[in-house]
Structures are given as C-alpha cells and as structure tokens.
Write a protein that holds these residues in place. Structure first.
Motif, PDB file in Angstrom:
ATOM      1  N   GLU A 163       0.823  -1.210   0.000  1.00 59.05           N
ATOM      2  CA  GLU A 163       0.000   0.000   0.000  1.00 59.05           C
ATOM      3  C   GLU A 163       0.857   1.259   0.000  1.00 59.05           C
ATOM      4  N   LYS A 164       1.963   1.230   0.751  1.00 54.48           N
ATOM      5  CA  LYS A 164       2.883   2.369   0.780  1.00 54.48           C
ATOM      6  C   LYS A 164       3.515   2.588  -0.596  1.00 54.48           C
ATOM      7  N   LEU A 165       3.892   1.492  -1.261  1.00 49.72           N
ATOM      8  CA  LEU A 165       4.484   1.616  -2.590  1.00 49.72           C
ATOM      9  C   LEU A 165       3.473   2.179  -3.585  1.00 49.72           C
ATOM     10  N   LEU A 166       2.236   1.699  -3.546  1.00 45.82           N
ATOM     11  CA  LEU A 166       1.207   2.226  -4.446  1.00 45.82           C
ATOM     12  C   LEU A 166       1.014   3.725  -4.239  1.00 45.82           C
ATOM     13  N   LYS A 167       0.995   4.130  -2.989  1.00 45.04           N
ATOM     14  CA  LYS A 167       0.845   5.562  -2.676  1.00 45.04           C
ATOM     15  C   LYS A 167       2.031   6.349  -3.233  1.00 45.04           C
ATOM     16  N   ALA A 168       3.233   5.841  -3.014  1.00 48.08           N
ATOM     17  CA  ALA A 168       4.437   6.517  -3.507  1.00 48.08           C
ATOM     18  C   ALA A 168       4.440   6.579  -5.034  1.00 48.08           C
ATOM     19  N   LEU A 169       4.067   5.484  -5.688  1.00 49.00           N
ATOM     20  CA  LEU A 169       4.024   5.468  -7.155  1.00 49.00           C
ATOM     21  C   LEU A 169       3.041   6.506  -7.692  1.00 49.00           C
ATOM     22  N   GLY A 170       1.937   6.685  -6.983  1.00 48.26           N
ATOM     23  CA  GLY A 170       0.941   7.673  -7.386  1.00 48.26           C
ATOM     24  C   GLY A 170       1.454   9.105  -7.316  1.00 48.26           C
ATOM     25  N   GLU A 171       2.466   9.329  -6.528  1.00 43.89           N
ATOM     26  CA  GLU A 171       3.036  10.664  -6.358  1.00 43.89           C
ATOM     27  C   GLU A 171       4.274  10.900  -7.222  1.00 43.89           C
ATOM     28  N   MET A 172       4.726   9.856  -7.932  1.00 42.84           N
ATOM     29  CA  MET A 172       5.942   9.945  -8.746  1.00 42.84           C
ATOM     30  C   MET A 172       5.644  10.339 -10.184  1.00 42.84           C
ATOM     31  N   GLY A 173       6.654  10.894 -10.798  1.00 42.89           N
ATOM     32  CA  GLY A 173       6.597  11.143 -12.223  1.00 42.89           C
ATOM     33  C   GLY A 173       6.872   9.857 -12.985  1.00 42.89           C
ATOM     34  N   GLN A 174       6.629   9.883 -14.281  1.00 44.48           N
ATOM     35  CA  GLN A 174       6.785   8.690 -15.107  1.00 44.48           C
ATOM     36  C   GLN A 174       8.214   8.139 -15.083  1.00 44.48           C
ATOM     37  N   GLU A 175       9.198   8.995 -15.118  1.00 41.78           N
ATOM     38  CA  GLU A 175      10.592   8.551 -15.118  1.00 41.78           C
ATOM     39  C   GLU A 175      10.944   7.810 -13.831  1.00 41.78           C
ATOM     40  N   GLU A 176      10.473   8.334 -12.703  1.00 43.38           N
ATOM     41  CA  GLU A 176      10.727   7.675 -11.418  1.00 43.38           C
ATOM     42  C   GLU A 176      10.046   6.301 -11.371  1.00 43.38           C
ATOM     43  N   LYS A 177       8.805   6.232 -11.855  1.00 42.95           N
ATOM     44  CA  LYS A 177       8.074   4.963 -11.883  1.00 42.95           C
ATOM     45  C   LYS A 177       8.820   3.939 -12.735  1.00 42.95           C
ATOM     46  N   GLU A 178       9.298   4.359 -13.887  1.00 47.54           N
ATOM     47  CA  GLU A 178      10.030   3.459 -14.775  1.00 47.54           C
ATOM     48  C   GLU A 178      11.289   2.924 -14.101  1.00 47.54           C
ATOM     49  N   CYS A 179      11.943   3.741 -13.313  1.00 45.92           N
ATOM     50  CA  CYS A 179      13.139   3.321 -12.579  1.00 45.92           C
ATOM     51  C   CYS A 179      12.776   2.249 -11.548  1.00 45.92           C
ATOM     52  N   ILE A 180      11.701   2.469 -10.809  1.00 51.34           N
ATOM     53  CA  ILE A 180      11.241   1.502  -9.810  1.00 51.34           C
ATOM     54  C   ILE A 180      10.891   0.176 -10.483  1.00 51.34           C
ATOM     55  N   PHE A 181      10.116   0.240 -11.581  1.00 47.27           N
ATOM     56  CA  PHE A 181       9.710  -0.984 -12.267  1.00 47.27           C
ATOM     57  C   PHE A 181      10.892  -1.689 -12.925  1.00 47.27           C
ATOM     58  N   SER A 182      11.864  -0.949 -13.379  1.00 44.99           N
ATOM     59  CA  SER A 182      13.064  -1.553 -13.953  1.00 44.99           C
ATOM     60  C   SER A 182      13.816  -2.351 -12.892  1.00 44.99           C
ATOM     61  N   LYS A 183      13.944  -1.787 -11.711  1.00 43.63           N
ATOM     62  CA  LYS A 183      14.601  -2.481 -10.600  1.00 43.63           C
ATOM     63  C   LYS A 183      13.831  -3.756 -10.261  1.00 43.63           C
ATOM     64  N   MET A 184      12.511  -3.655 -10.172  1.00 47.59           N
ATOM     65  CA  MET A 184      11.705  -4.827  -9.849  1.00 47.59           C
ATOM     66  C   MET A 184      11.820  -5.896 -10.937  1.00 47.59           C
ATOM     67  N   LYS A 185      11.855  -5.492 -12.193  1.00 47.56           N
ATOM     68  CA  LYS A 185      11.991  -6.455 -13.292  1.00 47.56           C
ATOM     69  C   LYS A 185      13.303  -7.230 -13.169  1.00 47.56           C
ATOM     70  N   SER A 186      14.350  -6.567 -12.714  1.00 44.44           N
ATOM     71  CA  SER A 186      15.642  -7.240 -12.581  1.00 44.44           C
ATOM     72  C   SER A 186      15.621  -8.294 -11.471  1.00 44.44           C
ATOM     73  N   GLU A 187      14.685  -8.177 -10.523  1.00 42.79           N
ATOM     74  CA  GLU A 187      14.566  -9.120  -9.418  1.00 42.79           C
ATOM     75  C   GLU A 187      13.442 -10.137  -9.635  1.00 42.79           C
ATOM     76  N   CYS A 188      12.648  -9.941 -10.660  1.00 46.18           N
ATOM     77  CA  CYS A 188      11.461 -10.750 -10.925  1.00 46.18           C
ATOM     78  C   CYS A 188      11.838 -12.203 -11.237  1.00 46.18           C
ATOM     79  N   THR A 189      11.107 -13.129 -10.617  1.00 41.19           N
ATOM     80  CA  THR A 189      11.370 -14.556 -10.827  1.00 41.19           C
ATOM     81  C   THR A 189      10.352 -15.222 -11.747  1.00 41.19           C
ATOM     82  N   CYS A 190       9.497 -14.459 -12.395  1.00 41.47           N
ATOM     83  CA  CYS A 190       8.490 -15.049 -13.289  1.00 41.47           C
ATOM     84  C   CYS A 190       9.095 -16.053 -14.286  1.00 41.47           C
TER      85      CYS A 190
END
Length: 97
Positions: free
Chosen positions: A5-32
C-alpha cells in the motif's frame, strides 16, 4: 498500511521517469521466468511483473506451479496472493476481497 500500500501511494506521487526506474529495478529481481507456469510465449513477449501489471493477456492459460512466494519482489512488497499471471495484479486481487 503495509509495504504494498505504501508503494502504491508513492508510485501515485511519482513522475513517469521515477516509476520506470522503480519498475526496472523490480523487473531485474522478478522470478516469473523461473515459474513452471511461465511459457515460451510469455518469454518471447518479455512479460514480467504480473503482480503489478496484471495477468498475462494471452500467453499463460494454465497454472502449472507458482514461485510467487519465493520472489524477492513479492517479499519486499508484502504481496499476499498467488498466480498473478492468471488471476491479476495484487491490487486487483485485493480489491476483489
């Protein structure tokens, strides 16, 4: 408020570039790609982070096993559901409960 919930709130307050950085980091850790349900089609389409982006639009139809509980993205963000690839994102599943 949990970590997700905290991450969703933070993402809602971020610009697109910041969001892309967060998702890029998560993709590098993703085990799908290590999941038994993940298939060649999903790999070819570079599908990742079902937990945030929702179910596979066309590739994954069968639940053959789930590695979500062992995923660092799920652990770090306190995700509680499984089979995001067929059931939808954490946000979608929480809304249905």
């Amino acid at each position: 408020m949990d970590a997700f919930e905290k991450l969703l709130k933070a993402l809602g307050e971020m610009g697109q570039e910041e969001k892309e950085c967060i998702f890029s980091k998560m993709k590098s850790e993703c085990t799908c790609p290590d999941c038994p349900s993940y298939n060649q089609c999903a790999g070819d389409k570079k599908e990742l982070l079902y937990c945030f982006h929702g179910r596979s639009p066309e590739c994954i139809q069968e639940e053959l096993g789930c590695v979500c509980p062992d995923c660092p993205v799920a652990a770090e963000n306190e995700l509680v559901n499984l089979y995001y690839c067929t059931s939808g994102s954490e946000k979608e599943m929480r809304a249905r409960k």
